[in-house]
Design a protein around this motif. Sequence first.
Motif, PDB file in Angstrom:
ATOM      1  N   LEU A  74       9.275  17.801  76.451  1.00 20.84           N
ATOM      2  CA  LEU A  74       8.058  16.988  76.533  1.00 20.84           C
ATOM      3  C   LEU A  74       8.364  15.533  76.195  1.00 20.84           C
ATOM      4  CD1 LEU A  74       5.277  19.117  74.793  1.00 20.84           C
ATOM      5  CD2 LEU A  74       5.382  18.484  77.200  1.00 20.84           C
ATOM      6  N   ARG A  75       9.103  15.329  75.109  1.00 20.02           N
ATOM      7  CA  ARG A  75       9.423  13.967  74.665  1.00 20.02           C
ATOM      8  C   ARG A  75      10.333  13.251  75.654  1.00 20.02           C
ATOM      9  NH1 ARG A  75       9.577  16.798  69.787  1.00 20.02           N
ATOM     10  NH2 ARG A  75      11.830  16.974  69.852  1.00 20.02           N
ATOM     11  N   ASP A  76      11.253  13.996  76.269  1.00 23.11           N
ATOM     12  CA  ASP A  76      12.204  13.397  77.210  1.00 23.11           C
ATOM     13  C   ASP A  76      11.617  13.178  78.596  1.00 23.11           C
ATOM     14  OD1 ASP A  76      14.035  13.463  75.151  1.00 23.11           O
ATOM     15  OD2 ASP A  76      15.134  15.203  75.936  1.00 23.11           O
ATOM     16  N   GLY A  77      10.418  13.710  78.831  1.00 23.19           N
ATOM     17  CA  GLY A  77       9.790  13.563  80.139  1.00 23.19           C
ATOM     18  C   GLY A  77      10.406  14.441  81.201  1.00 23.19           C
ATOM     19  N   ASP A  78      11.033  15.543  80.790  1.00 28.84           N
ATOM     20  CA  ASP A  78      11.643  16.460  81.755  1.00 28.84           C
ATOM     21  C   ASP A  78      10.588  16.992  82.719  1.00 28.84           C
ATOM     22  OD1 ASP A  78      13.980  16.114  80.351  1.00 28.84           O
ATOM     23  OD2 ASP A  78      13.950  18.091  79.402  1.00 28.84           O
ATOM     24  N   ASP A  79      11.026  17.289  83.941  1.00 33.07           N
ATOM     25  CA  ASP A  79      10.084  17.865  84.896  1.00 33.07           C
ATOM     26  C   ASP A  79       9.856  19.335  84.567  1.00 33.07           C
ATOM     27  OD1 ASP A  79      12.342  19.187  85.847  1.00 33.07           O
ATOM     28  OD2 ASP A  79      12.261  18.318  87.832  1.00 33.07           O
ATOM     29  N   GLU A  80       8.845  19.908  85.185  1.00 33.86           N
ATOM     30  CA  GLU A  80       8.414  21.272  84.874  1.00 33.86           C
ATOM     31  C   GLU A  80       9.533  22.290  85.050  1.00 33.86           C
ATOM     32  OE1 GLU A  80       5.232  24.628  86.370  1.00 33.86           O
ATOM     33  OE2 GLU A  80       5.139  22.622  87.220  1.00 33.86           O
ATOM     34  N   GLU A  81      10.264  22.218  86.139  1.00 31.54           N
ATOM     35  CA  GLU A  81      11.309  23.215  86.402  1.00 31.54           C
ATOM     36  C   GLU A  81      12.409  23.149  85.355  1.00 31.54           C
ATOM     37  OE1 GLU A  81      11.202  25.765  88.521  1.00 31.54           O
ATOM     38  OE2 GLU A  81       9.179  25.012  88.880  1.00 31.54           O
TER      39      GLU A  81
END
Length: 97
Positions: A74-81
């Motif tokens: 969440l903090r790193d802005g990772d995508d959903e997959e």
Amino acid sequence: MQITTADTETNSIEFDFVKGHIAATMTLIHGLIDQGLIDREHLDSFFSAFLGNLPHSRETLGLRLILDQWRQGLRDGDDEEEMKGKLFEVILGGRNN
């Protein structure tokens, strides 16, 4: 105290049940994020407070690991997959190479 085979099997079944619910909840949350209904920062704050209220014990270690990995995404802005991949790696007990 010795753990019997029946206790071990019950703990395993209970743990599998909890892992399934965590996976389903996280999938639902990802859908809400994608729809713009939940903000990642507010969600991270919520889970931070939730983790702060959990007892620091062996029983909560697995849940803490799962949520910490997911919060990092969440903090790193990772995508959903990518976040789902990390989540399921932790739930399944580690990365299989």
